[in-house]
Design an enzyme around this catalytic site. Structure first.
Site, PDB file in Angstrom:
ATOM      1  N   GLN A  95       0.824  -1.215   0.000  1.00  0.00           N
ATOM      2  CA  GLN A  95       0.000   0.000   0.000  1.00  0.00           C
ATOM      3  C   GLN A  95       0.861   1.270   0.000  1.00  0.00           C
ATOM      4  OE1 GLN A  95      -2.999   0.569  -0.806  1.00  0.00           O
ATOM      5  NE2 GLN A  95      -3.276  -1.625  -1.090  1.00  0.00           N
ATOM      6  N   SER A  96       2.089   1.171  -0.479  1.00  0.00           N
ATOM      7  CA  SER A  96       2.992   2.321  -0.439  1.00  0.00           C
ATOM      8  C   SER A  96       2.536   3.455  -1.354  1.00  0.00           C
ATOM      9  CB  SER A  96       4.397   1.888  -0.854  1.00  0.00           C
ATOM     10  OG  SER A  96       5.210   3.021  -1.075  1.00  0.00           O
ATOM     11  N   ASN A  97       2.400   4.639  -0.759  1.00  0.00           N
ATOM     12  CA  ASN A  97       2.144   5.849  -1.545  1.00  0.00           C
ATOM     13  C   ASN A  97       3.386   6.235  -2.333  1.00  0.00           C
ATOM     14  OD1 ASN A  97      -0.519   6.434  -0.360  1.00  0.00           O
ATOM     15  ND2 ASN A  97       0.665   6.727   1.521  1.00  0.00           N
TER      16      ASN A  97
END
Ligand SMILES: *Cc1c(COP(=O)(O)O)cnc(C)c1O
Length: 338
Positions: free
Chosen positions: A81-83
Site C-alpha cells: 500500500q505504499s504511496n
C-alpha cells in the site's frame, strides 16, 4: 535567513510534477471539534500529480537526477500500500521510464488501493515473501544490479525517497508554506505532520532553520520508535544540508517526535486513527488516510486535549496524502452513520 542555500537549491534540476503551491485552507469546524484556537491544513494530498502526497516533492529532484544520469528504469520499494511506490511509478511513466517495485511480504490475492494504481501505471511489482521490511533495501539493490547486468540503466530510490535529494523537496515545501503564511498574514505557532521514514520531517526542519521560521515542527511517528526517528531525521537533515553546502544545523534534541499512536504496527489501522478519519470527513469534508495522516491527526487530537497548543497560535497540519489506502481491504474505517 540563509538565502544562499535556497539559491543553490533553486539551481538544482527539478522535474515539474506537482502543481504548486498546494492549497493552505482553514479548517474551522475541525479546529472546534479538536479544541484548537485555529487550524489550517496544508493540502499536499492535492499536489495534483499521480494521486498526490508528499512523495511527489522529493520525486521532483530524484527524477531530474535520474534523467541526468540517463536512467531508463526506476527501482524502489516498500509495502504493497505504499504511496511512495505509487507516486514513483507515476513519475516514471510521466518521464517515459519504466519502474520496478520491491514489496515486503507476499502478493495479496487482489490488488487494491495503491497496489492497484501502481500496476495500472505499468510498474513491475515483485514481492520478497519476507515480512521483514528492511529486506526491501537489499531487494532494491539486487533488482538494480540485475537490470544493470541486463544492459539497462536503473536508478534506485530508497524506501520513502528517504535520501538527501528527496529531503530537499521538503526543504522547498517549508519555503512554500512560509511564503503562503506571509501572504495570508498568518503566523503559525506549530506545524504537525505524520512521520514514517523521516525524510519529510528532516526537510521541514532544515528548511525552517534556513528560513529562520518561528514555528515549531512536531512529528507524530506512525512507524518507528521516536528515538530511532530522531536519529534518522538528524542524519537525513545533515546529508541534505551537505548537498546545499551549509552546516548540519539540526540537533537530535531539535527533532520533536510524539509516539504512542502507531497501535499494533505500521499500516495497521487504530481505533483512534479511524475515529480521526471519520471526524475530519464529517466535520470538514477532508479525507485522511489510515496509515499516516489519520494516526497523526489522532496524535494531534490527544495532544490538543492536553492543552499543548492552547497558547501557541494557529496550527498547520501538513496533509501528506495517502487516501488511496482508503480503497484497500484492511482499511476498516466505519462508514456507518453516527
Ligand atoms: C510517506 C508518507 C508520510 C511520511 O513521510 P516520510 O518522509 O516517510 O516520513 C506521511 N504521509 C503519507 C501519506 C506518506 O505517504
Amino acid at each position: 535567513m540563509n538565502l544562499g542555500a535556497y539559491a543553490r537549491l533553486d539551481a538544482l534540476p527539478r522535474e515539474r510534477l506537482g502543481f504548486l503551491p498546494t492549497p493552505l485552507v482553514e479548517a474551522p469546524q475541525l479546529a472546534r471539534s479538536i479544541g484548537l484556537p485555529q487550524l489550517w491544513i496544508k493540502h499536499d494530498e492535492l499536489i495534483g500529480f499521480g494521486f498526490g502526497g508528499n512523495k511527489v516533492r522529493g520525486l521532483e529532484l530524484l527524477m531530474a537526477n535520474a534523467r541526468a544520469q540517463g536512467a531508463d528504469v526506476i527501482v524502489t520499494g516498500a509495502g504493497a500500500q505504499s504511496n511512495h511506490v505509487r507516486a514513483t511509478a507515476a513519475a516514471a511513466a510521466h518521464a517515459g521510464m519504466e519502474a520496478v517495485a520491491a514489496y515486503w511480504g507476499e502478493a495479496p490475492e487482489q490488488a487494491q488501493g495503491n497496489l492497484r494504481l501502481t500496476r495500472l501505471l505499468g510498474a513491475q511489482t515483485r514481492f520478497t515473501n519476507n515480512a521483514d521490511r528492511a529486506q526491501v533495501d537489499a531487494a532494491i539493490a539486487g533488482i538494480a544490479n540485475e537490470l544493470r547486468a541486463a544492459g539497462r540503466r536503473p536508478y534506485a530510490i530508497p524506501r520513502g525517497g528517504a535520501c538527501a535529494l528527496g529531503v530537499l523537496g521538503h526543504v522547498l515545501a517549508a519555503r512554500e508554506l512560509h511564503r503562503q503564511c506571509a501572504a495570508n498574514q498568518l503566523r503559525p505557532g506549530t506545524i504537525v505532520l505524520a512521520v514514517g521514514s523521516g525524510a519529510t520531517l528532516a526537510g521541514w526542519l532544515l528548511g525552517s532553520a534556513l528560513l529562520g521560521a518561528e514555528w515549531r515542527i512536531e512529528g507524530v511517528t506512525v512507524s518507528r520508535p521516536a528515538n530511532e526517528v530522531r536519529a534518522r531525521v538528524r542524519t537525513l537533515a545533515a546529508e541534505a544540508a551537505a548537498l546545499l553546502g551549509v552546516p548540519a544545523v539540526i540537533a537530535e534534541s531539535d527533532v520533536v517526535v510524539h509516539e504512542g499512536h502507531i497501535g499494533a504496527g505500521y499500516g495497521v489501522p487504530t481505533e483512534a486513527g479511524d475515529a480521526a478519519i471519520v471526524l475530519a470527513a464529517r466535520a470538514q469534508g477532508v479525507f485522511f488516510d489510515p496509515t499516516y495522516t489519520g494516526k497523526a491527526l489522532a496524535g494531534l487530537i490527544a495532544l490538543a486535549g492536553e492543552g499543548r497548543y492552547a497558547e501557541r497560535g494557529p496550527l498547520v497540519f501538513l496533509h501528506t496524502g495517502g487516501e488511496p489506502a482508503l480503497f484497500a481491504q484492511g482499511a476498516r474505517v466505519s462508514m456507518s452513520a453516527p
